[in-house]
Design a protein around this motif. Sequence first.
Motif, PDB file in Angstrom:
ATOM      1  N   PHE B 270       0.829  -1.209   0.000  1.00 10.83           N
ATOM      2  CA  PHE B 270       0.000   0.000   0.000  1.00 10.83           C
ATOM      3  C   PHE B 270       0.858   1.251   0.000  1.00 10.83           C
ATOM      4  O   PHE B 270       0.542   2.233  -0.674  1.00 10.83           O
ATOM      5  CB  PHE B 270      -0.932   0.014   1.207  1.00 10.83           C
ATOM      6  CG  PHE B 270      -2.076  -0.913   1.054  1.00 10.83           C
ATOM      7  CD1 PHE B 270      -2.806  -0.932  -0.116  1.00 10.83           C
ATOM      8  CD2 PHE B 270      -2.426  -1.783   2.053  1.00 10.83           C
ATOM      9  CE1 PHE B 270      -3.861  -1.797  -0.285  1.00 10.83           C
ATOM     10  CE2 PHE B 270      -3.467  -2.655   1.890  1.00 10.83           C
ATOM     11  CZ  PHE B 270      -4.191  -2.664   0.730  1.00 10.83           C
ATOM     12  N   LEU B 273       1.929   1.866  -3.390  1.00  9.02           N
ATOM     13  CA  LEU B 273       0.780   2.300  -4.191  1.00  9.02           C
ATOM     14  C   LEU B 273       0.447   3.765  -3.917  1.00  9.02           C
ATOM     15  O   LEU B 273       0.155   4.543  -4.827  1.00  9.02           O
ATOM     16  CB  LEU B 273      -0.421   1.404  -3.895  1.00  9.02           C
ATOM     17  CG  LEU B 273      -1.634   1.589  -4.799  1.00  9.02           C
ATOM     18  CD1 LEU B 273      -1.289   1.278  -6.232  1.00  9.02           C
ATOM     19  CD2 LEU B 273      -2.784   0.692  -4.347  1.00  9.02           C
ATOM     20  N   PHE B 274       0.511   4.159  -2.635  1.00  6.04           N
ATOM     21  CA  PHE B 274       0.292   5.567  -2.277  1.00  6.04           C
ATOM     22  C   PHE B 274       1.264   6.461  -3.026  1.00  6.04           C
ATOM     23  O   PHE B 274       0.896   7.504  -3.550  1.00  6.04           O
ATOM     24  CB  PHE B 274       0.509   5.787  -0.783  1.00  6.04           C
ATOM     25  CG  PHE B 274      -0.632   5.349   0.060  1.00  6.04           C
ATOM     26  CD1 PHE B 274      -1.900   5.265  -0.454  1.00  6.04           C
ATOM     27  CD2 PHE B 274      -0.447   5.023   1.390  1.00  6.04           C
ATOM     28  CE1 PHE B 274      -2.961   4.856   0.329  1.00  6.04           C
ATOM     29  CE2 PHE B 274      -1.493   4.613   2.178  1.00  6.04           C
ATOM     30  CZ  PHE B 274      -2.751   4.532   1.654  1.00  6.04           C
ATOM     31  N   ILE B 277       0.227   6.828  -6.614  1.00  2.00           N
ATOM     32  CA  ILE B 277      -0.981   7.620  -6.828  1.00  2.00           C
ATOM     33  C   ILE B 277      -0.737   9.086  -6.495  1.00  2.00           C
ATOM     34  O   ILE B 277      -1.109   9.981  -7.254  1.00  2.00           O
ATOM     35  CB  ILE B 277      -2.145   7.079  -5.984  1.00  2.00           C
ATOM     36  CG1 ILE B 277      -2.365   5.621  -6.282  1.00  2.00           C
ATOM     37  CG2 ILE B 277      -3.382   7.920  -6.186  1.00  2.00           C
ATOM     38  CD1 ILE B 277      -3.383   5.316  -7.303  1.00  2.00           C
ATOM     39  N   HIS B 316      -0.208   7.653  15.958  1.00  2.00           N
ATOM     40  CA  HIS B 316      -1.621   7.652  15.573  1.00  2.00           C
ATOM     41  C   HIS B 316      -1.970   8.896  14.767  1.00  2.00           C
ATOM     42  O   HIS B 316      -2.657   8.823  13.757  1.00  2.00           O
ATOM     43  CB  HIS B 316      -2.518   7.583  16.815  1.00  2.00           C
ATOM     44  CG  HIS B 316      -2.242   6.409  17.676  1.00  2.00           C
ATOM     45  ND1 HIS B 316      -2.548   6.356  19.010  1.00  2.00           N
ATOM     46  CD2 HIS B 316      -1.651   5.233  17.382  1.00  2.00           C
ATOM     47  CE1 HIS B 316      -2.161   5.200  19.506  1.00  2.00           C
ATOM     48  NE2 HIS B 316      -1.610   4.503  18.543  1.00  2.00           N
ATOM     49  N   ILE B 317      -1.467  10.034  15.254  1.00  2.00           N
ATOM     50  CA  ILE B 317      -1.810  11.278  14.567  1.00  2.00           C
ATOM     51  C   ILE B 317      -1.211  11.283  13.167  1.00  2.00           C
ATOM     52  O   ILE B 317      -1.845  11.730  12.207  1.00  2.00           O
ATOM     53  CB  ILE B 317      -1.331  12.493  15.393  1.00  2.00           C
ATOM     54  CG1 ILE B 317      -2.192  12.600  16.656  1.00  2.00           C
ATOM     55  CG2 ILE B 317      -1.443  13.779  14.588  1.00  2.00           C
ATOM     56  CD1 ILE B 317      -1.795  13.702  17.573  1.00  2.00           C
ATOM     57  N   PHE B 319      -0.701   8.744  11.278  1.00  2.00           N
ATOM     58  CA  PHE B 319      -1.599   7.897  10.476  1.00  2.00           C
ATOM     59  C   PHE B 319      -2.782   8.718   9.975  1.00  2.00           C
ATOM     60  O   PHE B 319      -3.131   8.687   8.789  1.00  2.00           O
ATOM     61  CB  PHE B 319      -2.134   6.744  11.332  1.00  2.00           C
ATOM     62  CG  PHE B 319      -1.558   5.412  10.982  1.00  2.00           C
ATOM     63  CD1 PHE B 319      -2.118   4.635   9.986  1.00  2.00           C
ATOM     64  CD2 PHE B 319      -0.444   4.921  11.648  1.00  2.00           C
ATOM     65  CE1 PHE B 319      -1.592   3.406   9.663  1.00  2.00           C
ATOM     66  CE2 PHE B 319       0.095   3.700  11.330  1.00  2.00           C
ATOM     67  CZ  PHE B 319      -0.479   2.934  10.333  1.00  2.00           C
ATOM     68  N   MET B 320      -3.401   9.464  10.922  1.00  2.00           N
ATOM     69  CA  MET B 320      -4.578  10.251  10.559  1.00  2.00           C
ATOM     70  C   MET B 320      -4.227  11.294   9.507  1.00  2.00           C
ATOM     71  O   MET B 320      -4.955  11.485   8.532  1.00  2.00           O
ATOM     72  CB  MET B 320      -5.144  10.959  11.799  1.00  2.00           C
ATOM     73  CG  MET B 320      -5.973  10.065  12.693  1.00  2.00           C
ATOM     74  SD  MET B 320      -6.298  10.842  14.270  1.00  2.00           S
ATOM     75  CE  MET B 320      -7.417  12.118  13.787  1.00  2.00           C
ATOM     76  N   GLY B 323      -3.575   9.726   6.110  1.00  2.00           N
ATOM     77  CA  GLY B 323      -4.850   9.333   5.509  1.00  2.00           C
ATOM     78  C   GLY B 323      -5.607  10.529   4.970  1.00  2.00           C
ATOM     79  O   GLY B 323      -6.075  10.533   3.834  1.00  2.00           O
ATOM     80  N   ALA B 324      -5.699  11.575   5.799  1.00  2.00           N
ATOM     81  CA  ALA B 324      -6.453  12.756   5.392  1.00  2.00           C
ATOM     82  C   ALA B 324      -5.790  13.435   4.199  1.00  2.00           C
ATOM     83  O   ALA B 324      -6.463  13.893   3.275  1.00  2.00           O
ATOM     84  CB  ALA B 324      -6.568  13.723   6.568  1.00  2.00           C
ATOM     85  N   ILE B 326      -3.980  12.057   1.897  1.00  2.00           N
ATOM     86  CA  ILE B 326      -4.192  11.280   0.678  1.00  2.00           C
ATOM     87  C   ILE B 326      -5.543  11.653   0.067  1.00  2.00           C
ATOM     88  O   ILE B 326      -5.657  11.926  -1.133  1.00  2.00           O
ATOM     89  CB  ILE B 326      -4.105   9.772   0.989  1.00  2.00           C
ATOM     90  CG1 ILE B 326      -2.649   9.391   1.207  1.00  2.00           C
ATOM     91  CG2 ILE B 326      -4.690   8.955  -0.143  1.00  2.00           C
ATOM     92  CD1 ILE B 326      -2.462   8.077   1.855  1.00  2.00           C
ATOM     93  N   ILE B 327      -6.569  11.701   0.932  1.00  2.00           N
ATOM     94  CA  ILE B 327      -7.896  12.070   0.428  1.00  2.00           C
ATOM     95  C   ILE B 327      -7.869  13.483  -0.140  1.00  2.00           C
ATOM     96  O   ILE B 327      -8.372  13.753  -1.229  1.00  2.00           O
ATOM     97  CB  ILE B 327      -8.943  11.936   1.551  1.00  2.00           C
ATOM     98  CG1 ILE B 327      -9.031  10.487   1.998  1.00  2.00           C
ATOM     99  CG2 ILE B 327     -10.298  12.435   1.092  1.00  2.00           C
ATOM    100  CD1 ILE B 327      -9.905  10.258   3.190  1.00  2.00           C
ATOM    101  N   LEU B 330      -6.183  13.589  -3.477  1.00  2.00           N
ATOM    102  CA  LEU B 330      -6.999  12.988  -4.518  1.00  2.00           C
ATOM    103  C   LEU B 330      -8.100  13.942  -4.959  1.00  2.00           C
ATOM    104  O   LEU B 330      -8.461  14.000  -6.128  1.00  2.00           O
ATOM    105  CB  LEU B 330      -7.603  11.678  -4.025  1.00  2.00           C
ATOM    106  CG  LEU B 330      -6.613  10.541  -3.846  1.00  2.00           C
ATOM    107  CD1 LEU B 330      -7.277   9.358  -3.194  1.00  2.00           C
ATOM    108  CD2 LEU B 330      -6.036  10.139  -5.189  1.00  2.00           C
ATOM    109  N   ILE B 331      -8.632  14.712  -3.985  1.00  2.00           N
ATOM    110  CA  ILE B 331      -9.699  15.648  -4.328  1.00  2.00           C
ATOM    111  C   ILE B 331      -9.144  16.828  -5.114  1.00  2.00           C
ATOM    112  O   ILE B 331      -9.680  17.220  -6.150  1.00  2.00           O
ATOM    113  CB  ILE B 331     -10.421  16.133  -3.042  1.00  2.00           C
ATOM    114  CG1 ILE B 331     -11.183  14.972  -2.413  1.00  2.00           C
ATOM    115  CG2 ILE B 331     -11.351  17.286  -3.338  1.00  2.00           C
ATOM    116  CD1 ILE B 331     -11.706  15.250  -1.038  1.00  2.00           C
ATOM    117  N   PRO B 334      -6.259  14.816  -8.703  1.00  2.00           N
ATOM    118  CA  PRO B 334      -6.249  13.359  -8.836  1.00  2.00           C
ATOM    119  C   PRO B 334      -5.096  12.848  -9.694  1.00  2.00           C
ATOM    120  O   PRO B 334      -4.780  11.673  -9.637  1.00  2.00           O
ATOM    121  CB  PRO B 334      -7.585  13.039  -9.502  1.00  2.00           C
ATOM    122  CG  PRO B 334      -8.384  14.276  -9.436  1.00  2.00           C
ATOM    123  CD  PRO B 334      -7.450  15.413  -9.298  1.00  2.00           C
TER     124      PRO B 334
END
Lengths: 318, 355
Positions: B270, B273-274, B277, B316-317, B319-320, B323-324, B326-327, B330-331, B334
């Motif tokens: 992954f 892959l990230f 992308i 943890h942060i 990770f968050m 993740g955020a 990446i989204i 993409l928005i 892309p």
Amino acid sequence: MEILFNIFIQPFIEMFTAPDLLIQVLWEGFVSGTLYALIALGFVLIFKASGVFNFAQGIMVVFGALSLVGLYSLGVPAYVALALCILIMFLLAATVERFVMRPLVNQEPIILFMATIGLTFFLIGFGEFVFGGEPKLMITEELGLPTGSYDIEAFGGLIILQQIDISAALIAGAMVAALAVFFNKTRIGRALRAVADDHQAAMSVGITLQQIWVIVWFAAGIVALATGIMWGARSDVSFALQIIALKALPVLILGGLTSIPGAIVGGLIIGLSEKMLEFYWGPMLGGSIESWVPYFVALIFLWFMPQGLFGERIIERV
Amino acid sequence: MFYRENGQFKTSYAADQAVFPILQDRIALAALLFVLFVVVPFTFSDFWLNSVLTPTLIFALAAIGLNLLTGYAGQLSLGTGGFMGCGAYACYKLTTIFPDVNIIILIFLSGIFAAAIGFIFGLPSLRIKGFYLAIATLASQFFLEWAFGRVAWLYNYNASGAIEVPTRTLFELPITGPTATSATRYLVVLAIVLVLTFVASNLVHGRIGRAWMAVRDMDIAAELIGIRLLRTKLLAFTISSYFCGVAGAMMVFLWLGAAEVESFDINHSFLILFMVIIGGLGSIIGCFMGAIFIWNLPILLRSTFGGLIDAATVEHISFMIVGALIIFFLIVEPHGLARLWQIAKEKLRLWPFPY
């Protein structure tokens, strides 16, 4: 010669000489099959209605179960916690729709898929941040789920059926039936199928895409919560469940990405074949072949039916 | 103002087809290479070389491998980690079987084993497409992970189940193993990555790359214009796995020094892959950008917030945030960082005028 004997004859001798073990293995396969089917169902719901391959389904399972346990440990009564969890799943669905799906409308499938992997990472971080990373016990008894087991003496041995497994199978069955009715008989269900067929055509007859997405993500969230409770009761609630959820992927491709009955049948095929191969053929290969056997079973099926058992036949035109 | 192509006339076909047609680009590239080869090894600290630059380069190579398959040939793969593992374990076995052969040669050879495995797992791509294929590639990931853990021959039957890198030298200078300095390892990685990037760039600009892109855009149409799907798709899988295999071998031999099964798990796939992308599908330079971004973001977060809150929370942060982000990316774009880079260059050509 001996290898051939070990592959083709020895396991069957074992099956016939100890039928009680065979039945136990089949039962185990059946139960894990239903649980895989439940996870796969969550994937199928979202894929059908939005064409999004939702990688976050696994973490949604963990997230649902964790919030249930977390709320209970704060002193909230079990059933109230369950209700609150359903509310949390709704909020999650609405948030995902607003901040992930809506801005990404009309993007390529791979971009949407990546966005759900991003969502997975976010939820892993968020879940660990809020609930901590250590495994927790599921509040099985408090929810009124049976915990005992039926010991049946048969075929000269003892077959142990855990009551939680039986209820898992029943709940899975009930859920599938409810979803089938929901999809086929209700107004919203019909709208969902319309969206699945063609986004633009559905919008042109006045179906609100956003609403539909919230509804499917919410439905998938509830399925995830149920899966989380059942699976949490069998082992415990931890982030490792997310890895188990990957097992639902071969189920998906086996059954076809768009088919609800496919998810069920695929789940059962994968569950049964996985346990059988692991128990009777696994020791020969050094054990733990469960991790990849489902994928190979699915691949063999796909070789003959590239869209899965129940998937829609895709007609390609240039 | 300085980034202009006025007066740079293309007088031959070769000049017209050049990968870097603008003089300023070529100068910038030469300067960058000079800095990377000469300045960086002598001035940067071990932390920078070991935890930032070397892994970034290795992951960039793996990302190029995946990008050839996913970005150019259009076959989504989630098995990168497994193919990298193939390269690493193949290199380990080669060093034990042929202890006298130069390690650089062995690293290049180990990619061939990964390529063979990639070829086998690419076979389903002839029948299966799209997400079905992506899940099918997971079969390779999980099977290989299992094999690395269970087949004792692969790790020479040692008790820990991990592979340890022996010391090997090049011109009397140790480049692998515990005695090698981080600067030498960095230079070897840089050289190998550059050579393979050059190969990849030539591949995608040539006939093979065009065939891949035709298959990606519409495989039936590609078949109609005379591209053999069987050969093209399998070639993509094979070459992609070769790159990933070399990257895996370098990861263990020139960066980590030791590895076990967990080094090549699904999260690894992954991660790559990230990078592809975020960097941009179908772009070589994007692979480097993606690798720089994805690999260094957590390091940056850790070093920024490290002192303020405890380590687990930072984890943890981060990770968050990853993740955020990446989204978010993409928005917003892309097509990845490579497209942003392209837009920036277009703007720069006209700057300070609007058009």
